[in-house]
Design an enzyme around this catalytic site. Structure first.
Site, PDB file in Angstrom:
ATOM      1  N   ASP A   8      -1.251   6.881   6.201  1.00 37.76           N
ATOM      2  CA  ASP A   8      -2.360   6.060   5.803  1.00 37.76           C
ATOM      3  C   ASP A   8      -2.434   5.113   6.919  1.00 37.76           C
ATOM      4  O   ASP A   8      -1.628   4.251   7.224  1.00 37.76           O
ATOM      5  CB  ASP A   8      -1.824   5.374   4.345  1.00 37.76           C
ATOM      6  CG  ASP A   8      -3.005   4.216   4.087  1.00 37.76           C
ATOM      7  OD1 ASP A   8      -4.041   4.002   4.757  1.00 37.76           O
ATOM      8  OD2 ASP A   8      -2.726   3.763   3.107  1.00 37.76           O
ATOM      9  N   TRP A  60       0.797  -1.119  -0.119  1.00 41.20           N
ATOM     10  CA  TRP A  60       0.108  -0.097   0.036  1.00 41.20           C
ATOM     11  C   TRP A  60       0.892   1.317   0.173  1.00 41.20           C
ATOM     12  O   TRP A  60       0.453   2.116  -0.811  1.00 41.20           O
ATOM     13  CB  TRP A  60      -0.856  -0.059   1.203  1.00 41.20           C
ATOM     14  CG  TRP A  60      -2.040  -1.172   1.058  1.00 41.20           C
ATOM     15  CD1 TRP A  60      -2.206  -2.157   1.892  1.00 41.20           C
ATOM     16  CD2 TRP A  60      -2.970  -1.123  -0.029  1.00 41.20           C
ATOM     17  NE1 TRP A  60      -3.385  -2.915   1.456  1.00 41.20           N
ATOM     18  CE2 TRP A  60      -3.771  -2.197   0.241  1.00 41.20           C
ATOM     19  CE3 TRP A  60      -3.218  -0.343  -1.083  1.00 41.20           C
ATOM     20  CZ2 TRP A  60      -4.730  -2.559  -0.833  1.00 41.20           C
ATOM     21  CZ3 TRP A  60      -4.150  -0.801  -2.140  1.00 41.20           C
ATOM     22  CH2 TRP A  60      -4.981  -1.980  -1.976  1.00 41.20           C
ATOM     23  N   LYS A  77     -12.129  -1.219   7.705  1.00 40.82           N
ATOM     24  CA  LYS A  77     -11.426  -2.275   8.467  1.00 40.82           C
ATOM     25  C   LYS A  77     -12.000  -2.071  10.203  1.00 40.82           C
ATOM     26  O   LYS A  77     -12.348  -3.152  10.477  1.00 40.82           O
ATOM     27  CB  LYS A  77      -9.986  -1.846   8.561  1.00 40.82           C
ATOM     28  CG  LYS A  77      -9.240  -1.401   7.171  1.00 40.82           C
ATOM     29  CD  LYS A  77      -9.170  -2.719   6.417  1.00 40.82           C
ATOM     30  CE  LYS A  77      -8.269  -2.269   4.945  1.00 40.82           C
ATOM     31  NZ  LYS A  77      -8.284  -3.568   4.170  1.00 40.82           N
TER      32      LYS A  77
END
Length: 371
Positions: free
Chosen positions: A180, A110, A204
Protein backbone atom coordinates in the site's frame (compact mmCIF):
# COMPACT_ATOMS: atom_id res chain seq x y z
CA UNK A 1 -7.86 39.54 -13.19
CA UNK A 2 -8.19 39.40 -9.40
CA UNK A 3 -5.67 37.27 -7.52
CA UNK A 4 -7.19 34.01 -6.26
CA UNK A 5 -6.44 33.26 -2.62
CA UNK A 6 -4.65 29.93 -2.12
CA UNK A 7 -4.07 28.71 1.44
CA UNK A 8 -1.00 26.84 2.61
CA UNK A 9 -2.63 23.41 2.38
CA UNK A 10 -1.30 20.64 4.64
CA UNK A 11 -4.35 18.37 4.45
CA UNK A 12 -3.57 14.65 4.55
CA UNK A 13 -5.94 13.75 1.73
CA UNK A 14 -7.69 14.91 -0.28
CA UNK A 15 -4.71 17.18 -0.52
CA UNK A 16 -3.16 20.07 -2.38
CA UNK A 17 -3.02 19.82 -6.18
CA UNK A 18 -0.65 21.75 -8.46
CA UNK A 19 -1.95 25.19 -9.43
CA UNK A 20 -0.93 24.52 -13.03
CA UNK A 21 -3.10 21.40 -13.14
CA UNK A 22 -6.12 23.18 -11.70
CA UNK A 23 -5.76 26.03 -14.21
CA UNK A 24 -5.71 23.62 -17.16
CA UNK A 25 -8.73 21.77 -15.79
CA UNK A 26 -10.58 25.06 -15.32
CA UNK A 27 -9.76 26.18 -18.86
CA UNK A 28 -11.02 22.89 -20.29
CA UNK A 29 -14.04 22.48 -18.01
CA UNK A 30 -16.61 23.37 -20.68
CA UNK A 31 -14.79 22.00 -23.70
CA UNK A 32 -11.86 19.58 -23.54
CA UNK A 33 -9.42 20.51 -26.29
CA UNK A 34 -12.26 22.17 -28.22
CA UNK A 35 -14.40 19.05 -28.56
CA UNK A 36 -17.51 20.79 -27.21
CA UNK A 37 -17.76 18.66 -24.05
CA UNK A 38 -16.15 18.70 -20.65
CA UNK A 39 -14.50 15.48 -19.47
CA UNK A 40 -17.31 14.89 -16.98
CA UNK A 41 -19.80 14.89 -19.88
CA UNK A 42 -18.13 12.64 -22.43
CA UNK A 43 -18.67 8.92 -22.86
CA UNK A 44 -15.96 6.72 -21.40
CA UNK A 45 -16.18 4.74 -24.65
CA UNK A 46 -15.37 7.78 -26.77
CA UNK A 47 -12.08 8.23 -28.57
CA UNK A 48 -11.60 11.46 -26.59
CA UNK A 49 -11.72 9.74 -23.22
CA UNK A 50 -9.68 6.78 -24.41
CA UNK A 51 -6.91 9.20 -25.35
CA UNK A 52 -7.08 10.71 -21.84
CA UNK A 53 -6.93 7.28 -20.18
CA UNK A 54 -4.12 5.86 -22.27
CA UNK A 55 -2.07 9.06 -22.02
CA UNK A 56 -2.33 8.96 -18.22
CA UNK A 57 -1.26 5.33 -18.19
CA UNK A 58 1.60 5.93 -20.62
CA UNK A 59 3.01 8.86 -18.63
CA UNK A 60 2.71 7.05 -15.31
CA UNK A 61 4.52 4.05 -16.77
CA UNK A 62 7.26 6.31 -18.12
CA UNK A 63 7.74 8.27 -14.90
CA UNK A 64 7.88 5.20 -12.69
CA UNK A 65 9.69 3.02 -15.26
CA UNK A 66 7.02 0.33 -14.93
CA UNK A 67 8.15 -2.84 -16.78
CA UNK A 68 6.06 -4.07 -19.70
CA UNK A 69 5.23 -7.23 -17.71
CA UNK A 70 3.04 -5.15 -15.38
CA UNK A 71 -0.47 -3.83 -15.93
CA UNK A 72 -1.60 -0.43 -14.65
CA UNK A 73 -5.24 -0.19 -13.56
CA UNK A 74 -7.36 2.82 -12.63
CA UNK A 75 -9.99 1.58 -10.20
CA UNK A 76 -12.53 2.85 -7.68
CA UNK A 77 -13.15 2.20 -3.99
CA UNK A 78 -9.96 3.75 -2.67
CA UNK A 79 -7.11 1.80 -1.10
CA UNK A 80 -9.64 0.45 1.40
CA UNK A 81 -11.34 -1.59 -1.32
CA UNK A 82 -7.96 -3.08 -2.20
CA UNK A 83 -7.62 -4.47 1.34
CA UNK A 84 -10.18 -7.08 0.29
CA UNK A 85 -9.29 -7.13 -3.41
CA UNK A 86 -5.68 -8.17 -2.77
CA UNK A 87 -6.70 -11.27 -0.83
CA UNK A 88 -9.50 -12.15 -3.25
CA UNK A 89 -7.17 -11.85 -6.26
CA UNK A 90 -4.16 -13.67 -4.82
CA UNK A 91 -5.85 -16.53 -2.93
CA UNK A 92 -7.48 -19.05 -5.27
CA UNK A 93 -10.12 -21.59 -4.26
CA UNK A 94 -7.41 -24.26 -4.12
CA UNK A 95 -5.19 -22.05 -1.97
CA UNK A 96 -8.01 -21.47 0.50
CA UNK A 97 -8.71 -25.20 0.73
CA UNK A 98 -5.04 -25.81 1.48
CA UNK A 99 -5.10 -23.20 4.23
CA UNK A 100 -2.48 -21.00 2.59
CA UNK A 101 -1.51 -17.98 4.66
CA UNK A 102 -0.79 -14.35 3.83
CA UNK A 103 1.84 -12.45 5.81
CA UNK A 104 1.08 -8.92 7.06
CA UNK A 105 3.50 -6.52 8.71
CA UNK A 106 1.56 -4.05 10.88
CA UNK A 107 3.19 -0.64 11.39
CA UNK A 108 0.18 1.66 11.68
CA UNK A 109 -3.57 1.99 11.43
CA UNK A 110 -3.75 1.37 7.68
CA UNK A 111 -1.70 -1.84 7.61
CA UNK A 112 -3.69 -3.00 10.64
CA UNK A 113 -6.95 -2.33 8.79
CA UNK A 114 -5.62 -4.15 5.72
CA UNK A 115 -4.77 -7.23 7.78
CA UNK A 116 -8.17 -7.24 9.49
CA UNK A 117 -10.01 -7.00 6.17
CA UNK A 118 -7.88 -9.70 4.52
CA UNK A 119 -8.52 -12.06 7.44
CA UNK A 120 -12.13 -12.39 6.22
CA UNK A 121 -10.86 -14.19 3.12
CA UNK A 122 -7.51 -15.76 4.00
CA UNK A 123 -5.58 -16.98 7.01
CA UNK A 124 -3.49 -13.97 8.03
CA UNK A 125 -0.18 -14.25 9.83
CA UNK A 126 0.93 -11.06 11.59
CA UNK A 127 4.65 -11.05 10.89
CA UNK A 128 5.26 -8.34 13.48
CA UNK A 129 3.50 -5.30 14.87
CA UNK A 130 4.58 -2.10 16.55
CA UNK A 131 1.17 -1.41 18.07
CA UNK A 132 2.42 -1.73 21.66
CA UNK A 133 4.87 1.09 20.85
CA UNK A 134 1.93 3.15 19.54
CA UNK A 135 3.21 2.66 16.00
CA UNK A 136 6.22 4.92 16.51
CA UNK A 137 8.69 2.52 14.91
CA UNK A 138 9.11 -0.36 12.46
CA UNK A 139 9.74 -3.74 14.10
CA UNK A 140 13.34 -4.88 13.70
CA UNK A 141 13.82 -7.30 10.82
CA UNK A 142 15.16 -10.08 13.07
CA UNK A 143 11.86 -10.09 15.01
CA UNK A 144 9.67 -10.83 12.00
CA UNK A 145 7.92 -14.22 11.97
CA UNK A 146 7.40 -15.00 8.30
CA UNK A 147 5.32 -18.02 7.29
CA UNK A 148 7.03 -20.96 5.61
CA UNK A 149 5.29 -20.47 2.26
CA UNK A 150 2.89 -17.51 2.33
CA UNK A 151 0.92 -16.50 -0.72
CA UNK A 152 2.23 -12.95 -0.33
CA UNK A 153 3.73 -10.42 2.07
CA UNK A 154 1.80 -7.16 2.62
CA UNK A 155 3.01 -3.91 4.13
CA UNK A 156 2.20 -0.19 4.03
CA UNK A 157 5.22 1.77 2.83
CA UNK A 158 4.12 5.05 4.43
CA UNK A 159 1.63 5.20 7.30
CA UNK A 160 -0.27 8.46 6.84
CA UNK A 161 -1.73 8.60 10.35
CA UNK A 162 1.44 7.87 12.33
CA UNK A 163 4.06 9.39 10.04
CA UNK A 164 6.09 6.19 9.70
CA UNK A 165 7.84 5.43 6.41
CA UNK A 166 10.03 2.51 5.41
CA UNK A 167 13.51 3.74 4.41
CA UNK A 168 13.73 0.94 1.84
CA UNK A 169 11.70 -1.92 0.38
CA UNK A 170 11.58 -4.83 2.85
CA UNK A 171 13.67 -7.89 2.00
CA UNK A 172 11.53 -11.02 2.34
CA UNK A 173 13.34 -13.26 -0.10
CA UNK A 174 11.18 -14.77 -2.83
CA UNK A 175 7.83 -14.01 -1.21
CA UNK A 176 5.66 -11.85 -3.51
CA UNK A 177 5.39 -8.35 -2.04
CA UNK A 178 2.18 -6.33 -1.98
CA UNK A 179 2.48 -2.67 -0.96
CA UNK A 180 0.00 0.00 0.00
CA UNK A 181 1.76 3.14 -1.22
CA UNK A 182 -1.17 5.53 -1.03
CA UNK A 183 0.59 8.41 0.71
CA UNK A 184 4.03 8.13 -0.90
CA UNK A 185 3.23 6.96 -4.42
CA UNK A 186 5.10 8.94 -7.10
CA UNK A 187 6.97 10.94 -4.45
CA UNK A 188 10.27 9.30 -5.38
CA UNK A 189 11.61 6.64 -7.75
CA UNK A 190 11.49 2.98 -6.70
CA UNK A 191 11.98 -0.42 -8.33
CA UNK A 192 8.54 -1.65 -9.41
CA UNK A 193 9.98 -5.05 -10.36
CA UNK A 194 10.37 -5.95 -6.68
CA UNK A 195 6.59 -6.07 -6.23
CA UNK A 196 3.72 -8.34 -7.17
CA UNK A 197 1.13 -5.61 -6.54
CA UNK A 198 1.32 -1.92 -5.68
CA UNK A 199 -1.83 0.04 -4.91
CA UNK A 200 -2.38 3.68 -4.06
CA UNK A 201 -5.29 6.02 -3.61
CA UNK A 202 -4.71 9.09 -5.76
CA UNK A 203 -5.81 11.73 -3.26
CA UNK A 204 -2.41 12.28 -1.67
CA UNK A 205 0.13 12.86 -4.43
CA UNK A 206 -1.38 12.28 -7.84
CA UNK A 207 -4.98 13.46 -8.08
CA UNK A 208 -8.39 13.80 -6.48
CA UNK A 209 -10.17 11.23 -4.35
CA UNK A 210 -12.11 8.67 -6.37
CA UNK A 211 -9.46 6.87 -8.43
CA UNK A 212 -7.03 4.24 -7.17
CA UNK A 213 -3.97 3.04 -9.06
CA UNK A 214 -3.15 -0.67 -9.01
CA UNK A 215 0.04 -1.94 -10.61
CA UNK A 216 0.12 -5.73 -10.90
CA UNK A 217 2.55 -8.15 -12.45
CA UNK A 218 0.76 -10.02 -15.21
CA UNK A 219 1.45 -13.50 -13.84
CA UNK A 220 -0.60 -12.63 -10.75
CA UNK A 221 -3.74 -11.94 -12.79
CA UNK A 222 -5.00 -15.53 -12.86
CA UNK A 223 -5.19 -16.40 -9.17
CA UNK A 224 -8.48 -14.92 -8.06
CA UNK A 225 -11.02 -16.71 -5.89
CA UNK A 226 -14.24 -17.74 -7.63
CA UNK A 227 -16.24 -15.51 -5.27
CA UNK A 228 -14.20 -12.39 -6.04
CA UNK A 229 -16.67 -9.70 -7.14
CA UNK A 230 -16.26 -8.50 -10.70
CA UNK A 231 -15.81 -4.96 -9.39
CA UNK A 232 -12.68 -6.10 -7.50
CA UNK A 233 -11.33 -8.59 -10.04
CA UNK A 234 -8.00 -7.32 -11.36
CA UNK A 235 -8.00 -9.61 -14.41
CA UNK A 236 -11.45 -8.46 -15.48
CA UNK A 237 -10.36 -4.84 -15.14
CA UNK A 238 -7.07 -5.47 -16.94
CA UNK A 239 -8.80 -7.23 -19.83
CA UNK A 240 -11.12 -4.23 -20.19
CA UNK A 241 -8.43 -1.54 -19.78
CA UNK A 242 -9.98 -0.41 -16.46
CA UNK A 243 -13.32 0.11 -18.22
CA UNK A 244 -15.38 -2.97 -17.41
CA UNK A 245 -17.80 -0.47 -15.90
CA UNK A 246 -17.80 3.32 -16.05
CA UNK A 247 -14.47 4.51 -14.60
CA UNK A 248 -14.00 7.71 -12.57
CA UNK A 249 -13.40 9.69 -15.75
CA UNK A 250 -12.72 13.18 -14.41
CA UNK A 251 -10.47 11.83 -11.66
CA UNK A 252 -8.38 9.93 -14.22
CA UNK A 253 -8.20 13.11 -16.31
CA UNK A 254 -6.81 15.11 -13.35
CA UNK A 255 -4.40 12.27 -12.56
CA UNK A 256 -3.20 12.45 -16.15
CA UNK A 257 -2.61 16.19 -15.86
CA UNK A 258 -0.59 15.56 -12.70
CA UNK A 259 1.54 13.04 -14.60
CA UNK A 260 2.24 15.70 -17.25
CA UNK A 261 3.08 18.19 -14.49
CA UNK A 262 5.50 15.74 -12.85
CA UNK A 263 7.29 15.28 -16.16
CA UNK A 264 7.66 19.04 -16.55
CA UNK A 265 9.06 19.21 -13.01
CA UNK A 266 11.90 16.90 -14.02
CA UNK A 267 10.44 13.51 -13.15
CA UNK A 268 10.53 11.58 -9.91
CA UNK A 269 14.23 12.12 -9.24
CA UNK A 270 13.73 15.89 -9.05
CA UNK A 271 10.45 15.41 -7.18
CA UNK A 272 12.27 13.39 -4.52
CA UNK A 273 14.89 16.12 -4.11
CA UNK A 274 12.20 18.74 -3.54
CA UNK A 275 10.30 16.53 -1.12
CA UNK A 276 13.42 15.75 0.89
CA UNK A 277 14.28 19.45 1.10
CA UNK A 278 10.82 20.26 2.45
CA UNK A 279 10.96 17.45 5.00
CA UNK A 280 14.47 18.40 6.15
CA UNK A 281 13.43 22.01 6.70
CA UNK A 282 10.44 21.00 8.81
CA UNK A 283 12.16 18.28 10.84
CA UNK A 284 15.10 20.60 11.54
CA UNK A 285 12.69 23.19 12.94
CA UNK A 286 11.20 20.58 15.25
CA UNK A 287 14.54 19.11 16.34
CA UNK A 288 15.98 22.56 17.06
CA UNK A 289 13.03 23.77 19.16
CA UNK A 290 14.62 22.85 22.50
CA UNK A 291 12.01 20.07 22.87
CA UNK A 292 9.04 22.42 22.57
CA UNK A 293 8.10 20.34 19.52
CA UNK A 294 8.86 16.62 19.22
CA UNK A 295 8.47 14.15 16.38
CA UNK A 296 6.22 11.16 17.05
CA UNK A 297 8.03 8.35 15.18
CA UNK A 298 11.59 7.15 15.60
CA UNK A 299 14.43 8.89 13.76
CA UNK A 300 15.02 5.97 11.39
CA UNK A 301 11.47 5.84 10.01
CA UNK A 302 10.33 9.46 9.78
CA UNK A 303 7.96 10.03 6.90
CA UNK A 304 8.94 12.46 4.16
CA UNK A 305 5.27 12.97 3.33
CA UNK A 306 3.48 13.14 6.70
CA UNK A 307 5.33 14.92 9.49
CA UNK A 308 3.59 13.99 12.76
CA UNK A 309 4.62 15.91 15.86
CA UNK A 310 3.56 16.95 19.36
CA UNK A 311 3.92 20.08 21.46
CA UNK A 312 5.35 19.50 24.93
CA UNK A 313 3.34 21.90 27.04
CA UNK A 314 1.34 21.92 30.27
CA UNK A 315 -1.85 22.94 28.48
CA UNK A 316 -3.57 19.74 27.23
CA UNK A 317 -5.29 21.77 24.50
CA UNK A 318 -2.09 23.25 23.10
CA UNK A 319 -2.28 21.27 19.83
CA UNK A 320 -5.85 22.47 19.34
CA UNK A 321 -4.72 26.06 19.95
CA UNK A 322 -1.87 25.62 17.47
CA UNK A 323 -4.18 24.29 14.75
CA UNK A 324 -6.71 27.06 15.32
CA UNK A 325 -4.14 29.85 15.20
CA UNK A 326 -2.45 28.26 12.20
CA UNK A 327 -5.75 28.18 10.33
CA UNK A 328 -6.28 31.86 11.09
CA UNK A 329 -2.82 32.49 9.61
CA UNK A 330 -3.71 30.63 6.39
CA UNK A 331 -2.05 27.30 7.23
CA UNK A 332 -4.74 24.65 6.78
CA UNK A 333 -5.04 21.00 7.81
CA UNK A 334 -2.46 20.73 10.60
CA UNK A 335 -4.51 18.87 13.21
CA UNK A 336 -3.38 15.28 13.73
CA UNK A 337 -5.60 12.37 12.79
CA UNK A 338 -8.70 12.14 14.96
CA UNK A 339 -7.54 8.75 16.33
CA UNK A 340 -4.15 10.04 17.40
CA UNK A 341 -4.28 13.75 18.14
CA UNK A 342 -1.24 15.99 18.08
CA UNK A 343 -0.28 17.69 14.85
CA UNK A 344 0.49 16.59 11.31
CA UNK A 345 1.81 18.43 8.27
CA UNK A 346 1.30 16.54 5.02
CA UNK A 347 3.80 17.91 2.52
CA UNK A 348 3.00 16.01 -0.65
CA UNK A 349 4.41 16.62 -4.13
CA UNK A 350 2.26 19.67 -4.86
CA UNK A 351 2.92 21.34 -1.50
CA UNK A 352 5.22 24.28 -2.34
CA UNK A 353 8.51 24.80 -0.51
CA UNK A 354 7.18 28.27 0.36
CA UNK A 355 4.32 26.69 2.31
CA UNK A 356 6.77 24.76 4.47
CA UNK A 357 8.77 27.95 5.01
CA UNK A 358 5.57 29.68 6.13
CA UNK A 359 4.81 26.83 8.52
CA UNK A 360 8.30 26.92 10.04
CA UNK A 361 8.03 30.67 10.59
CA UNK A 362 4.64 30.22 12.26
CA UNK A 363 6.05 27.45 14.48
CA UNK A 364 8.88 29.71 15.61
CA UNK A 365 6.44 32.51 16.42
CA UNK A 366 4.13 30.10 18.26
CA UNK A 367 7.06 28.80 20.31
CA UNK A 368 8.03 32.32 21.39
CA UNK A 369 4.43 33.04 22.36
CA UNK A 370 3.78 29.89 24.40
CA UNK A 371 7.11 28.62 25.66
Amino acid sequence: MATIYRAHNFNAGPAVLPDDVLRVAADQMLSWQGCGMGVMEMSHRSKEFESILFSAERNLRELLKVPSSYRILFLQGGATAQFAAVALNLISDADREKGVTADYLVTGSWSKAAAEEASKYVKVNIVATSEKEKFRSIPKRDTWKLSDAPSYFHYCHNETVHGVEFPSIPDVGNIPIVADMSSCFMSKPFDVSKFAIIYAGAQKNIGPAGVTVVIIREDFLNRSHSQCPVFLNFKVMADKDSMHNTPPCFNIYILGLVMEWLKKQGGLEETAKRNNAKASLLYDAIDNSNNFYSVKPSQDCRSVMNVCFDINHSDPKIAEIFAKEATAAGLIGLAGHRSLGGLRASIYNACPFESVQALVLFMQQFLEKYK
